[in-house]
Design a protein around this motif. Structure first.
Motif, PDB file in Angstrom:
ATOM      1  N   THR A  89      30.478  23.757  55.212  1.00 60.24           N
ATOM      2  CA  THR A  89      31.874  23.803  55.771  1.00 60.24           C
ATOM      3  C   THR A  89      32.696  24.895  54.815  1.00 60.24           C
ATOM      4  O   THR A  89      32.188  25.049  53.809  1.00 60.24           O
ATOM      5  N   THR A  90      33.667  25.658  55.698  1.00 59.59           N
ATOM      6  CA  THR A  90      34.442  26.510  55.078  1.00 59.59           C
ATOM      7  C   THR A  90      35.248  26.064  54.215  1.00 59.59           C
ATOM      8  O   THR A  90      35.759  24.559  54.243  1.00 59.59           O
ATOM      9  N   PHE A  91      35.804  26.655  53.101  1.00 56.71           N
ATOM     10  CA  PHE A  91      37.173  26.352  52.433  1.00 56.71           C
ATOM     11  C   PHE A  91      38.257  26.047  53.157  1.00 56.71           C
ATOM     12  O   PHE A  91      38.534  26.847  54.278  1.00 56.71           O
ATOM     13  N   GLU A  92      38.976  24.688  53.001  1.00 51.69           N
ATOM     14  CA  GLU A  92      40.051  24.348  53.617  1.00 51.69           C
ATOM     15  C   GLU A  92      39.901  24.066  55.219  1.00 51.69           C
ATOM     16  O   GLU A  92      40.738  24.229  56.096  1.00 51.69           O
ATOM     17  N   TYR A  94      38.367  25.752  57.896  1.00 47.56           N
ATOM     18  CA  TYR A  94      38.645  26.861  58.815  1.00 47.56           C
ATOM     19  C   TYR A  94      37.331  26.819  59.657  1.00 47.56           C
ATOM     20  O   TYR A  94      36.102  26.626  59.093  1.00 47.56           O
ATOM     21  N   SER A  95      37.378  27.425  60.929  1.00 48.16           N
ATOM     22  CA  SER A  95      36.142  27.698  61.521  1.00 48.16           C
ATOM     23  C   SER A  95      35.666  29.139  60.878  1.00 48.16           C
ATOM     24  O   SER A  95      36.450  29.991  60.716  1.00 48.16           O
ATOM     25  N   PHE A  96      34.243  28.963  60.871  1.00 46.66           N
ATOM     26  CA  PHE A  96      33.652  30.240  59.927  1.00 46.66           C
ATOM     27  C   PHE A  96      33.727  31.607  60.866  1.00 46.66           C
ATOM     28  O   PHE A  96      33.390  31.367  62.136  1.00 46.66           O
ATOM     29  N   VAL A  97      34.141  32.354  60.291  1.00 51.41           N
ATOM     30  CA  VAL A  97      34.170  33.831  61.161  1.00 51.41           C
ATOM     31  C   VAL A  97      33.474  34.810  60.184  1.00 51.41           C
ATOM     32  O   VAL A  97      34.197  35.199  59.188  1.00 51.41           O
ATOM     33  N   LYS A  98      32.527  35.483  60.623  1.00 53.31           N
ATOM     34  CA  LYS A  98      31.639  36.247  59.839  1.00 53.31           C
ATOM     35  C   LYS A  98      32.545  37.650  59.828  1.00 53.31           C
ATOM     36  O   LYS A  98      32.765  38.049  60.759  1.00 53.31           O
ATOM     37  N   ASN A  99      32.761  38.152  58.796  1.00 47.19           N
ATOM     38  CA  ASN A  99      33.196  39.712  58.575  1.00 47.19           C
ATOM     39  C   ASN A  99      32.163  40.563  58.595  1.00 47.19           C
ATOM     40  O   ASN A  99      31.033  40.204  58.700  1.00 47.19           O
ATOM     41  N   GLN A 148      48.880  40.025  49.070  1.00 50.03           N
ATOM     42  CA  GLN A 148      48.431  39.561  50.114  1.00 50.03           C
ATOM     43  C   GLN A 148      47.844  38.241  49.951  1.00 50.03           C
ATOM     44  O   GLN A 148      46.675  38.334  49.133  1.00 50.03           O
ATOM     45  N   PRO A 149      48.079  36.966  50.215  1.00 45.41           N
ATOM     46  CA  PRO A 149      47.273  35.848  49.819  1.00 45.41           C
ATOM     47  C   PRO A 149      46.217  35.720  50.763  1.00 45.41           C
ATOM     48  O   PRO A 149      45.613  36.468  51.542  1.00 45.41           O
ATOM     49  N   LEU A 150      45.367  34.996  50.156  1.00 47.45           N
ATOM     50  CA  LEU A 150      43.830  34.698  50.632  1.00 47.45           C
ATOM     51  C   LEU A 150      43.710  34.224  52.112  1.00 47.45           C
ATOM     52  O   LEU A 150      42.468  34.108  52.514  1.00 47.45           O
ATOM     53  N   THR A 151      44.762  33.723  52.571  1.00 50.60           N
ATOM     54  CA  THR A 151      44.602  32.955  53.720  1.00 50.60           C
ATOM     55  C   THR A 151      43.703  33.146  54.837  1.00 50.60           C
ATOM     56  O   THR A 151      42.769  32.438  55.196  1.00 50.60           O
ATOM     57  N   ASP A 152      43.976  34.661  55.079  1.00 46.53           N
ATOM     58  CA  ASP A 152      43.080  35.034  56.079  1.00 46.53           C
ATOM     59  C   ASP A 152      41.718  35.371  55.998  1.00 46.53           C
ATOM     60  O   ASP A 152      40.794  35.512  56.592  1.00 46.53           O
ATOM     61  N   GLU A 153      41.284  35.190  54.596  1.00 51.67           N
ATOM     62  CA  GLU A 153      40.070  35.457  54.029  1.00 51.67           C
ATOM     63  C   GLU A 153      39.058  34.131  54.002  1.00 51.67           C
ATOM     64  O   GLU A 153      37.860  34.313  54.060  1.00 51.67           O
ATOM     65  N   PHE A 154      39.696  33.198  54.057  1.00 57.39           N
ATOM     66  CA  PHE A 154      39.016  31.818  53.742  1.00 57.39           C
ATOM     67  C   PHE A 154      38.116  31.489  54.887  1.00 57.39           C
ATOM     68  O   PHE A 154      36.930  31.065  54.644  1.00 57.39           O
ATOM     69  N   LYS A 155      38.213  32.008  56.099  1.00 63.22           N
ATOM     70  CA  LYS A 155      37.264  31.701  57.085  1.00 63.22           C
ATOM     71  C   LYS A 155      36.205  32.695  57.154  1.00 63.22           C
ATOM     72  O   LYS A 155      35.015  32.256  57.736  1.00 63.22           O
ATOM     73  N   SER A 156      36.126  33.589  56.224  1.00 63.04           N
ATOM     74  CA  SER A 156      34.908  34.367  56.210  1.00 63.04           C
ATOM     75  C   SER A 156      33.995  34.284  55.126  1.00 63.04           C
ATOM     76  O   SER A 156      33.260  34.855  54.747  1.00 63.04           O
ATOM     77  N   PHE A 157      34.347  33.023  54.109  1.00 63.87           N
ATOM     78  CA  PHE A 157      33.727  32.791  52.909  1.00 63.87           C
ATOM     79  C   PHE A 157      32.265  32.140  53.502  1.00 63.87           C
ATOM     80  O   PHE A 157      32.453  31.308  54.389  1.00 63.87           O
ATOM     81  N   ASP A 158      31.157  32.566  52.851  1.00 63.45           N
ATOM     82  CA  ASP A 158      29.794  32.003  53.206  1.00 63.45           C
ATOM     83  C   ASP A 158      29.654  30.427  52.662  1.00 63.45           C
ATOM     84  O   ASP A 158      30.726  30.206  52.044  1.00 63.45           O
ATOM     85  N   GLN A 159      28.512  29.987  52.747  1.00 61.77           N
ATOM     86  CA  GLN A 159      28.650  28.610  52.708  1.00 61.77           C
ATOM     87  C   GLN A 159      28.620  28.280  51.136  1.00 61.77           C
ATOM     88  O   GLN A 159      28.714  27.033  50.835  1.00 61.77           O
ATOM     89  N   TYR A 160      28.720  29.440  50.181  1.00 57.71           N
ATOM     90  CA  TYR A 160      28.753  29.129  48.718  1.00 57.71           C
ATOM     91  C   TYR A 160      30.162  29.810  48.312  1.00 57.71           C
ATOM     92  O   TYR A 160      30.522  30.037  47.206  1.00 57.71           O
ATOM     93  N   HIS A 173      36.393  34.530  45.073  1.00 54.31           N
ATOM     94  CA  HIS A 173      37.739  34.553  44.893  1.00 54.31           C
ATOM     95  C   HIS A 173      38.119  33.044  44.464  1.00 54.31           C
ATOM     96  O   HIS A 173      39.242  32.919  43.744  1.00 54.31           O
ATOM     97  N   ILE A 174      37.202  32.113  44.839  1.00 55.95           N
ATOM     98  CA  ILE A 174      37.360  30.850  44.578  1.00 55.95           C
ATOM     99  C   ILE A 174      36.072  30.202  43.981  1.00 55.95           C
ATOM    100  O   ILE A 174      35.146  30.954  43.604  1.00 55.95           O
ATOM    101  N   GLU A 175      36.216  28.886  43.824  1.00 58.47           N
ATOM    102  CA  GLU A 175      34.896  28.175  43.095  1.00 58.47           C
ATOM    103  C   GLU A 175      33.677  28.776  43.802  1.00 58.47           C
ATOM    104  O   GLU A 175      33.576  28.540  44.839  1.00 58.47           O
ATOM    105  N   PRO A 176      32.793  29.175  42.657  1.00 63.58           N
ATOM    106  CA  PRO A 176      31.495  29.669  43.387  1.00 63.58           C
ATOM    107  C   PRO A 176      30.609  28.448  43.428  1.00 63.58           C
ATOM    108  O   PRO A 176      29.859  27.839  42.719  1.00 63.58           O
ATOM    109  N   LEU A 177      30.429  28.013  44.528  1.00 62.96           N
ATOM    110  CA  LEU A 177      29.989  26.640  44.996  1.00 62.96           C
ATOM    111  C   LEU A 177      28.485  26.676  44.559  1.00 62.96           C
ATOM    112  O   LEU A 177      27.795  25.390  44.377  1.00 62.96           O
TER     113      LEU A 177
END
Ligand code: ZN
Ligand code: ZN
Length: 255
Positions: A89-92, A94-99, A148-160, A173-177
């Protein structure tokens, strides 16, 4: 005669052994002198398992890493053993969108104070690496770009919960899972910011950490620092890792 020459041979061999032994002893002595002259790196830094080398000059710790994650990621080239399709699951939510970026290897040197001290002016963290995590991946701050907040980046975080920049710089940028769920824990030391102060996970004594200061930390004794130290905590709410700047005076990073 044959017996005699055999004896002579044996003697020569013994003598050779003696010579080589004393040479070895000299070598060992030399090594010991070199070891004594090297500045010892405190044990805690050995937790940075992704480092290729960790040294000190007595004022700074030099941590070298290649910045690539030890976990699978959809951002590795598909030819890599570490490539894996996105799962989880992505953070928050979001549907995952690969950059469009791919993980690249760098030659990082994180130069951080050996004895971190509080700064009188708390310098703002820049975009780019602000610290290093245990697996050698750089930590980034709470912005996607200048303010610029991270909001638009959340969807591109990988599974970790990491992702690469346009030049392949993988970062969290956030917890390294992977660290909080696989190689370390939610309450463990996870890395260091450039000011030398340690970064811990989101939990303490089994509960989410609360009551952090403006820089996203507080002081108390930890497993690694029984005498107490200021430390940051990564949490799952903005600003995630660091708040309004470094608590101490930052060192530098070259990439
Ligand atoms: Zn990013
Ligand atoms: Zn704490």
């Amino acid at each position: 005669m044959k017996l005699n020459s055999l004896k002579n041979c044996a003697l020569i061999l013994i003598l050779l052994n003696l010579v080589s032994c004393s040479e070895n002893d000299e070598n060992i002595d030399t090594d010991e002198e070199t070891t004594t002259e090297t500045i010892e790196v405190p044990e805690v830094y050995s937790k940075i398992y992704g480092a290729t080398s960790i040294t000190s000059d007595g004022t700074y710790i030099f941590i070298k890493t290649d910045g690539t994650p030890d976990h699978k990621s959809v951002y590795y080239p598909t030819s890599s053993d570490l490539y894996e399709d996105f799962s989880g699951t992505t953070f928050e939510g979001y549907s995952f969108v690969k950059n469009p970026n791919t993980i690249a290897t760098f030659d990082y040197t994180f130069k951080i104070p050996l004895n971190p001290t509080v700064a009188t002016n708390h310098a703002a963290t820049p975009l780019g690496a602000i610290g290093v995590s245990l697996n050698g991946v750089p930590l980034f701050n709470q912005y996607a770009g200048p303010n610029q907040p991270l909001t638009d980046e959340f969807k591109s975080f990988d599974q970790y919960w990491g992702h690469p920049t346009g030049n392949g710089t993988f970062h969290y940028h956030i917890e390294p899972l992977y660290l909080t769920t696989v190689t370390a824990s939610k309450s463990a030391l996870l890395g260091f910011l450039l000011d030398g102060f340690p970064v811990y996970g989101p939990e303490e004594d089994g509960e989410d950490v609360t009551g952090l200061d403006a820089y996203h930390g507080h002081s108390h004794a930890t497993e690694d620092y029984p005498d107490g130290i200021y430390h940051y905590h990564i949490t799952n709410t903005d600003p995630y890792i660091n708040g309004n700047g470094y608590y101490g005076t930052p060192g530098t990073v070259t990439q």
